[in-house]
Write a protein that holds these residues in place. Structure first.
Motif, PDB file in Angstrom:
ATOM      1  N   HIS A  27       0.845  -1.192   0.000  1.00  0.00           N
ATOM      2  CA  HIS A  27       0.000   0.000   0.000  1.00  0.00           C
ATOM      3  C   HIS A  27       0.879   1.239   0.000  1.00  0.00           C
ATOM      4  O   HIS A  27       2.101   1.154   0.122  1.00  0.00           O
ATOM      5  CB  HIS A  27      -0.958  -0.002   1.200  1.00  0.00           C
ATOM      6  CG  HIS A  27      -0.311   0.330   2.512  1.00  0.00           C
ATOM      7  ND1 HIS A  27      -0.940   1.056   3.498  1.00  0.00           N
ATOM      8  CD2 HIS A  27       0.910   0.042   3.033  1.00  0.00           C
ATOM      9  CE1 HIS A  27      -0.148   1.191   4.549  1.00  0.00           C
ATOM     10  NE2 HIS A  27       0.980   0.574   4.286  1.00  0.00           N
ATOM     11  N   ASN A  82      -4.396  -0.204  -2.360  1.00  0.00           N
ATOM     12  CA  ASN A  82      -4.905   1.008  -3.014  1.00  0.00           C
ATOM     13  C   ASN A  82      -5.727   0.700  -4.261  1.00  0.00           C
ATOM     14  O   ASN A  82      -6.540   1.512  -4.678  1.00  0.00           O
ATOM     15  CB  ASN A  82      -3.757   1.937  -3.387  1.00  0.00           C
ATOM     16  CG  ASN A  82      -2.968   2.385  -2.194  1.00  0.00           C
ATOM     17  OD1 ASN A  82      -2.272   1.584  -1.585  1.00  0.00           O
ATOM     18  ND2 ASN A  82      -3.077   3.662  -1.855  1.00  0.00           N
ATOM     19  N   ASP A  83      -5.514  -0.478  -4.872  1.00  0.00           N
ATOM     20  CA  ASP A  83      -6.246  -0.850  -6.087  1.00  0.00           C
ATOM     21  C   ASP A  83      -7.653  -1.370  -5.802  1.00  0.00           C
ATOM     22  O   ASP A  83      -8.449  -1.529  -6.725  1.00  0.00           O
ATOM     23  CB  ASP A  83      -5.487  -1.928  -6.867  1.00  0.00           C
ATOM     24  CG  ASP A  83      -4.198  -1.408  -7.485  1.00  0.00           C
ATOM     25  OD1 ASP A  83      -4.002  -0.169  -7.522  1.00  0.00           O
ATOM     26  OD2 ASP A  83      -3.394  -2.252  -7.929  1.00  0.00           O
ATOM     27  N   PHE A  87     -10.793   1.021  -0.845  1.00  0.00           N
ATOM     28  CA  PHE A  87      -9.758   1.986  -0.494  1.00  0.00           C
ATOM     29  C   PHE A  87      -9.592   3.050  -1.581  1.00  0.00           C
ATOM     30  O   PHE A  87      -8.531   3.639  -1.730  1.00  0.00           O
ATOM     31  CB  PHE A  87      -8.425   1.281  -0.235  1.00  0.00           C
ATOM     32  CG  PHE A  87      -8.504   0.267   0.868  1.00  0.00           C
ATOM     33  CD1 PHE A  87      -8.765   0.651   2.172  1.00  0.00           C
ATOM     34  CD2 PHE A  87      -8.340  -1.079   0.596  1.00  0.00           C
ATOM     35  CE1 PHE A  87      -8.847  -0.276   3.191  1.00  0.00           C
ATOM     36  CE2 PHE A  87      -8.414  -2.021   1.608  1.00  0.00           C
ATOM     37  CZ  PHE A  87      -8.674  -1.627   2.907  1.00  0.00           C
ATOM     38  N   SER A  88     -10.630   3.306  -2.324  1.00  0.00           N
ATOM     39  CA  SER A  88     -10.560   4.302  -3.397  1.00  0.00           C
ATOM     40  C   SER A  88     -10.855   5.698  -2.850  1.00  0.00           C
ATOM     41  O   SER A  88     -11.333   5.859  -1.735  1.00  0.00           O
ATOM     42  CB  SER A  88     -11.554   3.948  -4.507  1.00  0.00           C
ATOM     43  OG  SER A  88     -12.869   3.998  -4.002  1.00  0.00           O
ATOM     44  N   PHE A  92      -7.817   6.203   2.150  1.00  0.00           N
ATOM     45  CA  PHE A  92      -6.501   5.606   2.004  1.00  0.00           C
ATOM     46  C   PHE A  92      -6.356   4.397   2.928  1.00  0.00           C
ATOM     47  O   PHE A  92      -6.871   4.403   4.046  1.00  0.00           O
ATOM     48  CB  PHE A  92      -5.406   6.622   2.321  1.00  0.00           C
ATOM     49  CG  PHE A  92      -5.475   7.888   1.516  1.00  0.00           C
ATOM     50  CD1 PHE A  92      -5.811   7.872   0.170  1.00  0.00           C
ATOM     51  CD2 PHE A  92      -5.202   9.105   2.116  1.00  0.00           C
ATOM     52  CE1 PHE A  92      -5.870   9.042  -0.571  1.00  0.00           C
ATOM     53  CE2 PHE A  92      -5.254  10.282   1.381  1.00  0.00           C
ATOM     54  CZ  PHE A  92      -5.593  10.250   0.044  1.00  0.00           C
TER      55      PHE A  92
END
Length: 143
Positions: A27, A82-83, A87-88, A92
């Motif tokens: 991440h 993050n992908d 978590f968009s 974060f």
């Protein structure tokens, strides 16, 4: 896995289940305040899940450990956090947010099972010296 003792919430349920697991993931925190954590890096996260309830299911489980592993390990192991959709945007993947997201994922599943246990807390250890404990407010879960 080394046996760990973590803080446990007070409750009046008859059963308390704890499941430890780990997953490896990368991440980054895209903000200059994150310092070097703004750059892609990885951890072997250790997660402890605490679930409690008064009623067992038809097989004698509060919750099947395998289902918990599917909900967490299968989703996050060997991923770039993050992908992932959860978590968009501005959500974060800090350790705090990861703990809350895992709680929500498990609690959403528990609301679908007939015996209705509750996820009381999620502990996420990011490093050997740092962990976050997420406990929902009373009105967030059904317990």
């Amino acid at each position: 896995m080394l046996m760990q003792y973590y803080p446990h919430p007070q409750h009046d349920y008859s059963y308390e289940l704890n499941k430890d697991m780990n997953f490896s993931a990368a991440h980054f925190i895209p903000d200059e305040q994150a310092g070097k954590c703004a750059h892609m890096h990885g951890h072997t996260y250790v997660v402890n899940i605490t679930i409690a309830g008064d009623t067992l299911d038809d097989t004698g489980f509060l919750v099947n450990f395998q289902k918990l592993k599917e909900l967490v390990h299968k989703r996050y192991d060997h991923r770039i956090l993050n992908d992932l959709e959860e978590f968009s945007g501005m959500n974060f993947p800090t350790t705090e947010v990861i703990a809350q997201v895992i709680w929500q994922r498990i609690e959403n599943y528990l609301k679908t099972v007939p015996n209705q246990p509750s996820c009381l807390q999620i502990l996420v250890r990011e490093t050997p010296t740092s962990y976050v404990l997420y406990r929902p407010k009373k009105d967030e879960n059904h317990g």
